[in-house]
Design a protein around this motif. Structure first.
Motif, PDB file in Angstrom:
ATOM      1  N   CYS A  89       0.848  -1.050  -0.085  1.00  0.00           N
ATOM      2  CA  CYS A  89      -0.413  -0.171  -0.030  1.00  0.00           C
ATOM      3  C   CYS A  89       0.581   1.364  -0.033  1.00  0.00           C
ATOM      4  N   GLY A  90       1.864   1.230   0.055  1.00  0.00           N
ATOM      5  CA  GLY A  90       3.023   2.177   0.526  1.00  0.00           C
ATOM      6  C   GLY A  90       3.130   3.246   1.024  1.00  0.00           C
ATOM      7  N   HIS A  91       2.037   2.395   2.571  1.00  0.00           N
ATOM      8  CA  HIS A  91       2.140   3.375   3.653  1.00  0.00           C
ATOM      9  C   HIS A  91       4.199   3.287   4.281  1.00  0.00           C
ATOM     10  N   GLU A  92       4.978   3.787   5.124  1.00  0.00           N
ATOM     11  CA  GLU A  92       5.916   4.086   5.560  1.00  0.00           C
ATOM     12  C   GLU A  92       5.708   4.623   6.967  1.00  0.00           C
ATOM     13  N   THR A  93       6.191   3.945   7.688  1.00  0.00           N
ATOM     14  CA  THR A  93       6.829   3.623   9.148  1.00  0.00           C
ATOM     15  C   THR A  93       8.607   4.492   9.493  1.00  0.00           C
ATOM     16  N   ALA A  94       8.539   5.258  10.529  1.00  0.00           N
ATOM     17  CA  ALA A  94       9.835   5.342  11.604  1.00  0.00           C
ATOM     18  C   ALA A  94       9.863   4.488  12.227  1.00  0.00           C
TER      19      ALA A  94
ATOM     20  N   CYS B 206      -0.954  -0.179   8.165  1.00  0.00           N
ATOM     21  CA  CYS B 206      -2.037  -0.071   7.464  1.00  0.00           C
ATOM     22  C   CYS B 206      -3.193  -1.278   7.083  1.00  0.00           C
ATOM     23  N   CYS B 207      -2.634  -1.422   6.323  1.00  0.00           N
ATOM     24  CA  CYS B 207      -3.027  -3.070   5.422  1.00  0.00           C
ATOM     25  C   CYS B 207      -2.836  -4.510   6.343  1.00  0.00           C
ATOM     26  N   GLY B 208      -1.766  -4.207   6.996  1.00  0.00           N
ATOM     27  CA  GLY B 208      -1.731  -5.111   7.622  1.00  0.00           C
ATOM     28  C   GLY B 208      -0.459  -6.386   6.871  1.00  0.00           C
TER      29      GLY B 208
END
Length: 126
Positions: A36-41, A49-51
């Motif tokens: 999904c492209g979600h980024e985390t730090a 977001c999508c698991g």
């Protein structure tokens, strides 16, 4: 800086130890979900977001904007009180960090290296 290339990072799961070592070397690492492209730090086992468990290690920007901030007046055992923490918006990801100086919400800040206060490093922005 580590000699690991971005291509090598895409094939490895980012561990907390690797994240902390990179931070101590002055590099902010995070993860990006391949689905999904979600980024985390911070290292995660799955995308928030999508698991998906398809996460790639990425280098994060060193400049950002203060999203929220507060002063910790009563510190946990082993820490001195009266320090500031902030959530820094790095564009696609947000990182919890120590904040020095007088920057407030909406101000631009820059990653200046790790704050080593105790056993674990923390990102430090000014």
């Amino acid at each position: 800086m580590s000699a690991t290339s971005d291509d090598d990072r895409a094939n490895e799961v980012l561990t907390h130890a690797e994240w902390a070592t990179a931070l101590a070397d002055g590099e902010l690492l995070g993860q990006q979900c391949s689905d999904c492209g979600h980024e985390t730090a911070a290292p995660k086992a799955a995308c928030a977001c999508c698991g998906s468990r398809s996460l790639e290690t990425v280098s994060l920007p060193t400049e950002g904007v203060v999203y929220s901030e507060t002063t910790v007046a009563v510190a946990p055992a082993g820490f001195e009180g009266g320090y500031r923490v902030a959530v820094i918006d790095l564009g696609e990801a947000r990182v919890l960090a120590r904040l020095e100086g007088d920057a407030g919400i909406g101000d631009s800040v820059e990653f200046v290296g790790p704050l080593e206060d105790g056993e674990e490093p923390a990102p430090l922005f000014t």
